[in-house]
Design an enzyme around this catalytic site. Structure first.
Site, mmCIF file in Angstrom:
data_model
loop_
_atom_site.group_PDB
_atom_site.id
_atom_site.type_symbol
_atom_site.label_atom_id
_atom_site.label_comp_id
_atom_site.label_asym_id
_atom_site.label_seq_id
_atom_site.Cartn_x
_atom_site.Cartn_y
_atom_site.Cartn_z
ATOM 1 N N HIS A 37 0.834 -1.211 0.000
ATOM 2 C CA HIS A 37 0.000 0.000 0.000
ATOM 3 C C HIS A 37 0.866 1.258 0.000
ATOM 4 O O HIS A 37 0.586 2.222 -0.711
ATOM 5 C CB HIS A 37 -0.944 0.012 1.212
ATOM 6 C CG HIS A 37 -2.240 -0.681 0.977
ATOM 7 N ND1 HIS A 37 -2.356 -2.042 0.950
ATOM 8 C CD2 HIS A 37 -3.472 -0.185 0.743
ATOM 9 C CE1 HIS A 37 -3.622 -2.363 0.725
ATOM 10 N NE2 HIS A 37 -4.326 -1.253 0.590
ATOM 11 N N LYS A 102 -9.512 -8.153 8.417
ATOM 12 C CA LYS A 102 -10.159 -8.447 9.699
ATOM 13 C C LYS A 102 -9.901 -7.284 10.635
ATOM 14 O O LYS A 102 -8.897 -6.589 10.536
ATOM 15 C CB LYS A 102 -9.660 -9.762 10.296
ATOM 16 C CG LYS A 102 -8.209 -9.751 10.714
ATOM 17 C CD LYS A 102 -7.801 -11.069 11.327
ATOM 18 C CE LYS A 102 -6.328 -10.993 11.749
ATOM 19 N NZ LYS A 102 -5.872 -12.232 12.343
#
Length: 186
Positions: A37, A102
């Site tokens: 990212h 998650k």
């Protein structure tokens, strides 16, 4: 409610999903964790093209283990999503459709999801081998030097997910907490 999400992915297809809905995804998705990212965001900042088309993409926050002979990928369970929170709003603003991971997300990520009609899915934590069974093809497409954190193009079939944050701002984690507090009289 249960939904089937198949390629081509679009905002229209996820518009009616609500926090708590179950979804099975079939199609091409991409992997990226925090190091990837960061690099993608840096590329965008330099005006470079990212390693895949962000528009209507689904990014799975996963660093899979090496594949055993004859399999496309090793265990592939979700990683904790908050590590991508600094980068997610930028990608959502560029048209990313969904994130898979998650754990809870920041208010900035939730606001970006609502602003852009995107969703956040939770994958089954602790069931990495089960998740891998739904991955039929895997190919490293960028940042091979990152090893498990390299960007991969995956083809998944019926990947089981749960909507945690919907495009209306519904948040399953907050709803669950509120329901619990009501049940114990707080």
């Amino acid at each position: 409610m249960e939904h089937i999400l198949r390629e081509p992915f679009s905002k229209e297809k996820v518009r009616g999903y609500r926090a708590g809905d179950r979804v099975r995804v079939t199609g091409t998705i991409y992997t990226a964790r925090d190091a990837a990212h960061r690099r993608i965001t840096e590329m965008l900042g330099r005006g470079e093209k990212p390693p895949f088309d962000i528009e209507n993409s689904i990014i799975y926050y996963v660093g899979p283990t090496p594949a055993k002979p004859g399999l496309p990928i090793g265990s592939a369970g979700p990683t904790t999503s908050y590590r991508m929170d600094a980068y997610a709003p930028t990608l959502l603003d560029l048209g990313q459709l969904a994130m898979i991971g998650k754990g809870q997300r920041s208010e900035e990520v939730k606001a970006a999801a609502v602003r852009n009609g995107a969703v956040y899915f939770a994958a089954i934590g602790g069931a990495a081998a089960l998740m891998a069974k739904h991955i039929k093809k895997a190919e490293v497409i960028a940042f091979e030097d990152l090893g498990a954190e390299a960007v991969r193009k995956l083809y998944v079939e019926d990947l089981p997910l749960t909507v945690v944050i919907d495009c209306m701002g519904g948040d399953l984690y907050m709803q669950g907490r509120e329901e619990y507090l009501k049940s114990v009289g707080k």
